[in-house]
Design a protein around this motif. Structure first.
Motif, mmCIF file in Angstrom:
data_model
loop_
_atom_site.group_PDB
_atom_site.id
_atom_site.type_symbol
_atom_site.label_atom_id
_atom_site.label_comp_id
_atom_site.label_asym_id
_atom_site.label_seq_id
_atom_site.Cartn_x
_atom_site.Cartn_y
_atom_site.Cartn_z
ATOM 1 N N ASN A 92 -6.772 -2.418 -4.357
ATOM 2 C CA ASN A 92 -6.959 -3.037 -5.349
ATOM 3 C C ASN A 92 -5.567 -3.081 -6.282
ATOM 4 O OD1 ASN A 92 -9.769 -4.244 -5.886
ATOM 5 N ND2 ASN A 92 -10.312 -2.088 -5.480
ATOM 6 N N ASN A 93 -4.705 -3.990 -6.023
ATOM 7 C CA ASN A 93 -3.329 -3.984 -6.625
ATOM 8 C C ASN A 93 -3.342 -5.026 -7.270
ATOM 9 O OD1 ASN A 93 -0.329 -3.745 -6.429
ATOM 10 N ND2 ASN A 93 -0.853 -6.071 -5.769
ATOM 11 N N ALA A 94 -3.864 -6.012 -7.557
ATOM 12 C CA ALA A 94 -3.641 -7.148 -8.343
ATOM 13 C C ALA A 94 -3.642 -6.775 -9.838
ATOM 14 C CB ALA A 94 -4.466 -8.393 -8.084
ATOM 15 N N GLY A 95 -2.913 -7.109 -10.723
ATOM 16 C CA GLY A 95 -2.610 -6.614 -12.025
ATOM 17 C C GLY A 95 -1.899 -7.691 -12.921
ATOM 18 N N MET A 96 -2.335 -7.381 -14.311
ATOM 19 C CA MET A 96 -1.648 -8.253 -15.190
ATOM 20 C C MET A 96 -0.848 -7.376 -16.172
ATOM 21 S SD MET A 96 -4.539 -11.261 -16.020
ATOM 22 C CE MET A 96 -3.580 -12.062 -17.452
ATOM 23 N N GLY A 112 -8.502 -10.992 -20.415
ATOM 24 C CA GLY A 112 -7.783 -11.270 -19.088
ATOM 25 C C GLY A 112 -7.345 -10.075 -18.425
ATOM 26 N N LEU A 113 -6.721 -9.119 -19.391
ATOM 27 C CA LEU A 113 -6.180 -7.917 -18.590
ATOM 28 C C LEU A 113 -7.399 -7.052 -17.860
ATOM 29 C CD1 LEU A 113 -3.630 -9.113 -19.847
ATOM 30 C CD2 LEU A 113 -3.030 -6.404 -20.058
ATOM 31 N N ILE A 114 -8.388 -6.874 -18.823
ATOM 32 C CA ILE A 114 -9.621 -6.268 -18.275
ATOM 33 C C ILE A 114 -10.152 -6.583 -17.189
ATOM 34 C CG2 ILE A 114 -11.812 -5.181 -19.131
ATOM 35 C CD1 ILE A 114 -9.506 -3.750 -20.625
ATOM 36 N N ALA A 115 -10.142 -7.966 -17.161
ATOM 37 C CA ALA A 115 -10.977 -8.665 -16.032
ATOM 38 C C ALA A 115 -10.393 -8.330 -14.650
ATOM 39 C CB ALA A 115 -11.159 -10.150 -16.438
ATOM 40 N N VAL A 116 -9.129 -8.687 -14.759
ATOM 41 C CA VAL A 116 -8.225 -8.342 -13.449
ATOM 42 C C VAL A 116 -7.651 -7.004 -13.250
ATOM 43 C CG1 VAL A 116 -5.944 -8.877 -12.468
ATOM 44 C CG2 VAL A 116 -7.223 -10.938 -13.754
ATOM 45 N N ASN A 117 -7.488 -6.154 -14.122
ATOM 46 C CA ASN A 117 -7.086 -4.995 -13.817
ATOM 47 C C ASN A 117 -7.978 -3.798 -13.621
ATOM 48 O OD1 ASN A 117 -4.668 -6.060 -14.467
ATOM 49 N ND2 ASN A 117 -4.246 -4.520 -16.170
#
Length: 269
Positions: A92-96, A112-117
Motif C-alpha cells: 500500500n504505497n499510494a498517498g496524498m 481525501g487524505l484519510i481515504a487514500v492514505n
C-alpha cells in the motif's frame, strides 16, 4: 535464497506508476514477481509502467484501475487482481499530501487524505490477508512515513493518516502472526517510514522553500533537510524498493508489526 526468490508470486503495488511505488514494483519484478501495477494514470502512463516491470524482470505485468477513495472500486480492483492470481504481496504505497494549518484544513482535504492514505489500506488488507493466511505466505508492506512516528506542523490530515496506518498494521500483524510456517514463509505486516525522499509528493514543499531563496531549489532542499533529517541526504525511491524486496523474502518471516524508518536519523532525535 536465489535472486529470483519471488518467482510464482504476484505483487500488487498501489500508486506504482511513478515515485516510490514504481521503484518498489521494479524491485519486486527483479526478484521474479508478477506485478499488478496501479495508479492514477493515462493509458500511455499505465503502459509505460507495465513495460518498465517487464524490463525489470517481471514474467507478467498488468495495470489495474481503482479509485482508492471508493471502497466499492477497491473491492472491484482486488477481485480483478485475485482472478489474475494474487496478491501474495501487497504494498500500500499510494498517498496524498497537502500542507495547511489545522484551522485551514478543508473537509475535502481531510476526507481525501484519510481515504487514500488510511482507509484504502484497510480495504485492500481486508480482502488480501485472509487469502494469504490460507496459502501460508503473504506480505503486506505499508508505505507509511516518518510522520507515522512523529508529527510536524501544518500536516494534520497526513500525520493522522500515517499514525493510523502504523496502528492498523500492528493490529493486522498480531492477528495474522501465527499464519503459515517458517517453511511456507508466514504472513507478515510491516510499515516502512521514509523521511525526505526524492518524489513529486514533496515538490510543493521544496518550491515553497526555494521561493524564500529567490527560487534556488538546492537552497530550498537544504533548508528542508537541515530542519529534520540529520544526514542532510534525501533517500532515493530505489532504496525503499530494495527494503520492500527484502521484507518480501523468506528470510523476513519473523519480522512483523515493525515500523522501519528510513529517515537519516530524524526519529532518533
Amino acid at each position: 535464497m536465489t535472486s529470483r526468490y519471488l518467482e510464482g508470486r504476484t505483487a500488487l503495488v498501489t500508486g506504482s506508476v511513478s515515485g516510490i511505488g514504481l521503484a518498489v514494483a521494479q524491485a519486486l519484478a527483479s526478484a521474479g514477481a508478477r506485478v499488478a501495477v496501479h495508479g492514477l494514470a493515462t493509458v500511455e502512463e499505465a503502459e509505460r509502467a507495465v513495460v518498465a516491470m517487464r524490463a525489470a524482470g517481471a514474467p507478467e505485468a498488468r495495470f489495474f484501475a481503482g479509485d482508492l477513495r471508493d471502497a466499492v472500486a477497491i473491492s472491484g480492483m482486488m477481485a480483478a487482481v485475485e482472478a489474475w492470481g494474487g496478491p501474495d504481496i501487497l504494498v500500500n504505497n499510494a498517498g496524498m499530501q497537502k500542507t495547511a494549518r489545522l484551522s485551514e484544513v478543508s473537509d475535502e482535504t481531510w476526507d481525501g487524505l484519510i481515504a487514500v492514505n488510511l482507509s484504502a489500506a484497510f480495504h485492500t488488507m481486508r480482502h488480501a490477508l485472509p487469502k494469504m493466511a490460507v496459502k501460508g505466505y503473504g506480505r503486506v508492506i505499508n508505505i507509511a512515513s516518518v510522520h507515522g512516528l512523529v508529527a510536524s506542523e501544518a500536516k494534520a490530515p497526513y500525520v493522522a493518516s500515517k499514525f493510523g496506518l502504523v496502528g492498523l498494521s500492528k493490529v493486522a500483524a498480531l492477528e495474522y502472526a501465527s499464519a503459515g510456517t517458517r517453511e511456507s514463509g508466514g504472513v507478515t505486516v510491516n510499515c516502512i517510514c521514509p523521511g525526505w525522499t526524492e518524489t513529486a509528493l514533496i515538490e510543493p514543499q521544496i518550491v515553497a522553500r526555494a521561493a524564500t531563496h529567490g527560487g534556488d531549489r538546492a537552497a530550498g532542499v537544504a533548508e528542508l533537510l537541515a530542519e529534520k533529517q540529520p544526514s542532510r541526504r534525501m533517500s532515493d525511491p530505489a532504496e525503499i524498493g530494495l527494503l520492500v524486496m527484502w521484507l518480501a523474502s523468506p528470510l523476513a518471516h519473523n519480522i512483523t508489526g515493525a515500523s522501519i524508518p528510513v529517515d537519516g536519523g530524524w526519529t532518533a532525535q
